[in-house]
Motif scaffolding. Structure first.
Motif, PDB file in Angstrom:
ATOM      1  N   ALA A  38       0.832  -1.207   0.000  1.00  0.00           N
ATOM      2  CA  ALA A  38       0.000   0.000   0.000  1.00  0.00           C
ATOM      3  C   ALA A  38       0.866   1.255   0.000  1.00  0.00           C
ATOM      4  CB  ALA A  38      -0.922   0.014   1.212  1.00  0.00           C
ATOM      5  N   ALA A  39       0.389   2.280  -0.680  1.00  0.00           N
ATOM      6  CA  ALA A  39       1.133   3.537  -0.745  1.00  0.00           C
ATOM      7  C   ALA A  39       1.104   4.279   0.584  1.00  0.00           C
ATOM      8  CB  ALA A  39       0.557   4.419  -1.845  1.00  0.00           C
ATOM      9  N   THR A  40       0.086   4.012   1.407  1.00  0.00           N
ATOM     10  CA  THR A  40      -0.080   4.732   2.675  1.00  0.00           C
ATOM     11  C   THR A  40      -0.127   3.755   3.836  1.00  0.00           C
ATOM     12  OG1 THR A  40      -1.349   6.475   1.565  1.00  0.00           O
ATOM     13  CG2 THR A  40      -1.546   6.327   3.968  1.00  0.00           C
ATOM     14  N   THR A  41       0.629   4.056   4.891  1.00  0.00           N
ATOM     15  CA  THR A  41       0.590   3.269   6.121  1.00  0.00           C
ATOM     16  C   THR A  41       0.079   4.156   7.254  1.00  0.00           C
ATOM     17  OG1 THR A  41       2.418   1.827   5.472  1.00  0.00           O
ATOM     18  CG2 THR A  41       1.945   1.986   7.818  1.00  0.00           C
ATOM     19  N   VAL A  42      -0.866   3.612   8.019  1.00  0.00           N
ATOM     20  CA  VAL A  42      -1.434   4.310   9.170  1.00  0.00           C
ATOM     21  C   VAL A  42      -1.192   3.467  10.418  1.00  0.00           C
ATOM     22  CG1 VAL A  42      -3.561   5.143  10.264  1.00  0.00           C
ATOM     23  CG2 VAL A  42      -3.219   5.461   7.804  1.00  0.00           C
ATOM     24  N   LEU A  43      -0.722   4.096  11.485  1.00  0.00           N
ATOM     25  CA  LEU A  43      -0.578   3.432  12.777  1.00  0.00           C
ATOM     26  C   LEU A  43      -1.747   3.886  13.642  1.00  0.00           C
ATOM     27  CD1 LEU A  43       2.730   3.265  14.873  1.00  0.00           C
ATOM     28  CD2 LEU A  43       0.454   3.112  15.851  1.00  0.00           C
ATOM     29  N   ALA A  44      -2.600   2.943  14.061  1.00  0.00           N
ATOM     30  CA  ALA A  44      -3.858   3.276  14.737  1.00  0.00           C
ATOM     31  C   ALA A  44      -3.820   2.882  16.208  1.00  0.00           C
ATOM     32  CB  ALA A  44      -5.021   2.578  14.036  1.00  0.00           C
ATOM     33  N   VAL A  45      -4.126   3.836  17.088  1.00  0.00           N
ATOM     34  CA  VAL A  45      -4.072   3.631  18.538  1.00  0.00           C
ATOM     35  C   VAL A  45      -5.488   3.686  19.110  1.00  0.00           C
ATOM     36  CG1 VAL A  45      -3.095   4.437  20.713  1.00  0.00           C
ATOM     37  CG2 VAL A  45      -1.791   4.709  18.590  1.00  0.00           C
ATOM     38  N   VAL A  58     -13.726   0.870  10.993  1.00  0.00           N
ATOM     39  CA  VAL A  58     -13.162   1.946  10.164  1.00  0.00           C
ATOM     40  C   VAL A  58     -12.187   1.365   9.146  1.00  0.00           C
ATOM     41  CG1 VAL A  58     -11.845   4.093  10.159  1.00  0.00           C
ATOM     42  CG2 VAL A  58     -13.439   3.618  12.032  1.00  0.00           C
ATOM     43  N   LEU A  59     -11.347   0.436   9.588  1.00  0.00           N
ATOM     44  CA  LEU A  59     -10.381  -0.180   8.692  1.00  0.00           C
ATOM     45  C   LEU A  59     -11.068  -0.927   7.555  1.00  0.00           C
ATOM     46  CD1 LEU A  59      -7.800  -1.621  11.268  1.00  0.00           C
ATOM     47  CD2 LEU A  59      -8.181   0.734  10.518  1.00  0.00           C
ATOM     48  N   ALA A  60     -12.263  -1.450   7.832  1.00  0.00           N
ATOM     49  CA  ALA A  60     -13.000  -2.187   6.800  1.00  0.00           C
ATOM     50  C   ALA A  60     -13.299  -1.317   5.589  1.00  0.00           C
ATOM     51  CB  ALA A  60     -14.302  -2.733   7.389  1.00  0.00           C
ATOM     52  N   TYR A  61     -13.364  -0.006   5.798  1.00  0.00           N
ATOM     53  CA  TYR A  61     -13.644   0.931   4.701  1.00  0.00           C
ATOM     54  C   TYR A  61     -12.364   1.566   4.148  1.00  0.00           C
ATOM     55  CZ  TYR A  61     -18.608   0.548   5.735  1.00  0.00           C
ATOM     56  OH  TYR A  61     -19.893   0.072   5.909  1.00  0.00           O
ATOM     57  N   LEU A  62     -11.217   1.027   4.566  1.00  0.00           N
ATOM     58  CA  LEU A  62      -9.925   1.515   4.058  1.00  0.00           C
ATOM     59  C   LEU A  62      -9.112   0.326   3.531  1.00  0.00           C
ATOM     60  CD1 LEU A  62      -9.055   3.934   7.000  1.00  0.00           C
ATOM     61  CD2 LEU A  62      -9.808   4.616   4.704  1.00  0.00           C
ATOM     62  N   PRO A  63      -9.668  -0.444   2.589  1.00  0.00           N
ATOM     63  CA  PRO A  63      -9.025  -1.698   2.172  1.00  0.00           C
ATOM     64  C   PRO A  63      -7.702  -1.525   1.446  1.00  0.00           C
ATOM     65  CG  PRO A  63     -10.818  -1.159   0.695  1.00  0.00           C
ATOM     66  CD  PRO A  63     -10.907  -0.182   1.842  1.00  0.00           C
ATOM     67  N   ASP A  64      -7.439  -0.345   0.899  1.00  0.00           N
ATOM     68  CA  ASP A  64      -6.198  -0.132   0.164  1.00  0.00           C
ATOM     69  C   ASP A  64      -5.169   0.641   0.984  1.00  0.00           C
ATOM     70  OD1 ASP A  64      -7.908   1.966   0.097  1.00  0.00           O
ATOM     71  OD2 ASP A  64      -7.889   2.251  -2.074  1.00  0.00           O
ATOM     72  N   VAL A  65      -5.374   0.706   2.300  1.00  0.00           N
ATOM     73  CA  VAL A  65      -4.424   1.332   3.218  1.00  0.00           C
ATOM     74  C   VAL A  65      -3.818   0.244   4.098  1.00  0.00           C
ATOM     75  CG1 VAL A  65      -4.143   2.987   5.102  1.00  0.00           C
ATOM     76  CG2 VAL A  65      -5.731   3.483   3.238  1.00  0.00           C
ATOM     77  N   ARG A  66      -2.528   0.325   4.336  1.00  0.00           N
ATOM     78  CA  ARG A  66      -1.862  -0.585   5.277  1.00  0.00           C
ATOM     79  C   ARG A  66      -1.999   0.022   6.667  1.00  0.00           C
ATOM     80  NH1 ARG A  66       3.836  -0.918   6.886  1.00  0.00           N
ATOM     81  NH2 ARG A  66       4.336  -3.040   7.598  1.00  0.00           N
ATOM     82  N   VAL A  67      -2.641  -0.700   7.563  1.00  0.00           N
ATOM     83  CA  VAL A  67      -2.884  -0.189   8.910  1.00  0.00           C
ATOM     84  C   VAL A  67      -2.217  -1.104   9.931  1.00  0.00           C
ATOM     85  CG1 VAL A  67      -4.615   0.429  10.636  1.00  0.00           C
ATOM     86  CG2 VAL A  67      -5.077   0.838   8.209  1.00  0.00           C
ATOM     87  N   ILE A  68      -1.466  -0.510  10.820  1.00  0.00           N
ATOM     88  CA  ILE A  68      -0.830  -1.235  11.915  1.00  0.00           C
ATOM     89  C   ILE A  68      -1.558  -0.850  13.193  1.00  0.00           C
ATOM     90  CG2 ILE A  68       1.285  -1.506  13.252  1.00  0.00           C
ATOM     91  CD1 ILE A  68       2.803  -0.937  10.622  1.00  0.00           C
ATOM     92  N   ALA A  69      -2.150  -1.851  13.856  1.00  0.00           N
ATOM     93  CA  ALA A  69      -2.993  -1.589  15.019  1.00  0.00           C
ATOM     94  C   ALA A  69      -2.509  -2.399  16.217  1.00  0.00           C
ATOM     95  CB  ALA A  69      -4.455  -1.930  14.698  1.00  0.00           C
ATOM     96  N   GLU A 105       7.585   7.047  10.199  1.00  0.00           N
ATOM     97  CA  GLU A 105       6.988   8.023   9.291  1.00  0.00           C
ATOM     98  C   GLU A 105       5.591   7.627   8.802  1.00  0.00           C
ATOM     99  OE1 GLU A 105       9.618   9.299   6.221  1.00  0.00           O
ATOM    100  OE2 GLU A 105      11.289   9.611   7.580  1.00  0.00           O
ATOM    101  N   ALA A 106       4.921   6.729   9.521  1.00  0.00           N
ATOM    102  CA  ALA A 106       3.527   6.421   9.194  1.00  0.00           C
ATOM    103  C   ALA A 106       2.628   7.556   9.644  1.00  0.00           C
ATOM    104  CB  ALA A 106       3.095   5.127   9.894  1.00  0.00           C
ATOM    105  N   VAL A 107       1.463   7.661   9.029  1.00  0.00           N
ATOM    106  CA  VAL A 107       0.404   8.533   9.539  1.00  0.00           C
ATOM    107  C   VAL A 107      -0.026   7.962  10.896  1.00  0.00           C
ATOM    108  CG1 VAL A 107      -1.961   9.343   9.167  1.00  0.00           C
ATOM    109  CG2 VAL A 107      -0.361   9.146   7.226  1.00  0.00           C
ATOM    110  N   ILE A 108      -0.228   8.814  11.895  1.00  0.00           N
ATOM    111  CA  ILE A 108      -0.595   8.348  13.233  1.00  0.00           C
ATOM    112  C   ILE A 108      -2.048   8.702  13.520  1.00  0.00           C
ATOM    113  CG2 ILE A 108       0.008   8.322  15.667  1.00  0.00           C
ATOM    114  CD1 ILE A 108       2.259   7.331  13.960  1.00  0.00           C
ATOM    115  N   LEU A 109      -2.832   7.693  13.914  1.00  0.00           N
ATOM    116  CA  LEU A 109      -4.254   7.868  14.214  1.00  0.00           C
ATOM    117  C   LEU A 109      -4.513   7.452  15.650  1.00  0.00           C
ATOM    118  CD1 LEU A 109      -7.253   6.689  12.022  1.00  0.00           C
ATOM    119  CD2 LEU A 109      -7.108   5.983  14.411  1.00  0.00           C
TER     120      LEU A 109
END
Length: 299
Positions: A38-45, A58-69, A105-109
């Motif tokens: 994925a072009a975008t990685t999000v770290l979710a807290v 929420v992640l279910a609606y972001l299928p083309d994002v790499r999310v680390i939870a 350098e991931a997006v932080i959520l």
């Protein structure tokens, strides 16, 4: 979990992998959702008393994002940090260390209490291109619309910490009290969605390691809010707020947005502190626009 998720079909199509890493002398367990390329990685807290499952809608609606939870230390499958008080300084330091090791350098959520942890970590130097805060705690919890309920919660957690260990832990995991909390926060009139929300809280809301960790985290959650850190966060920030949030009123969220150097506020109607359960599609849409991610036609 005994009630089917309304988001199950989407989640089944989402790749997911469990992983572990040692941070600050303890094992942090985390999950990786979405495509590895994925072009975008999000770290979710996640928020207080929760764990990674809470953000899955929420992640279910972001299928083309790499999310680390990850599960926060002391919650879910992550064990506490040895010999440390689990206060805000410790959680912020842990997040900085975890992000540097797993998702630099991931997006932080962050959601709810997670919004405070994220804000504290970013204000203190955690490097990220963008910040996303869902149901941010934008004012002291004791001053919110349900300030009386928060004061009762303070007494509840204090009692749980002072009673003999077995009795105190049983009180803190009491299913009736968890259900009262769930009923109070849920705003949807959809009976099936309400059943799902209550089942989520029944299943995951008491997966804390012990009452000491829970007490520390609760004190941190009511002793701080995002306002303390907003002026120091230079990264573009998205605030996803609820018009009926019982913890932070929408007027306080509007004020909070003005404290950031660069913030965008999205308000979601007819929902309270459970945006991640009740309006995940709307939250994901706001995230997509903020991160400039197009909707893939085949997903």
């Amino acid at each position: 979990m005994s009630v089917p998720s309304p988001y199950a079909d989407r989640l089944r199509r989402l790749p997911v992998k469990r992983a572990e890493i040692e941070v600050r002398g303890a094992t942090t367990v985390y999950w990786i959702y979405g495509p590895a390329d994925a072009a975008t990685t999000v770290l979710a807290v996640h928020g207080f008393r929760g764990e990674h499952h809470g953000l899955e809608p929420v992640l279910a609606y972001l299928p083309d994002v790499r999310v680390i939870a990850p599960d926060l230390p002391g919650f879910g499958e992550s064990v506490p940090l040895p010999g440390r008080r689990h206060d805000l300084d410790e959680y912020a330091g842990w997040l900085d260390n975890f992000a540097s090791a797993v998702a630099p350098e991931a997006v932080i959520l962050g959601h709810s209490f997670g919004s405070i942890v994220v804000a504290a970590a970013v204000a203190r130097g955690l490097n990220t291109p963008r910040v996303i805060l869902i149901n941010p705690i934008g004012a002291p919890a004791l001053e919110g619309p349900k300030g009386l309920m928060t004061r009762l919660a303070v007494l509840y957690y204090a009692l749980g910490a002072r009673l003999p260990a077995k009795l105190g832990t049983a009180l803190l995991r009491n299913r009736l009290i968890v259900r009262v909390m769930s009923v109070t926060m849920a705003k949807t009139s959809d009976p099936e969605l309400r059943r799902f929300i209550h089942d989520q809280h029944d299943t995951y809301f008491s997966r804390f390691f012990d009452r000491d960790v829970l007490r520390d985290a609760f004190v941190a959650s009511v002793s701080h809010d995002v306002r303390e850190f907003a002026p120091e966060i230079a990264a573009p920030t998205l605030l996803i707020a609820a018009e009926r949030d019982d913890i932070t009123p929408i007027e306080a969220e509007r004020t909070l947005a003005t404290l950031f150097p660069d913030a965008t506020l999205v308000e979601i109607a007819k929902v309270g502190h459970l945006i991640h359960y009740e309006t995940p599609a709307e939250a994901a849409g706001a995230i997509r626009r903020f991160l400039r991610i197009r909707v893939a036609r085949d997903r």
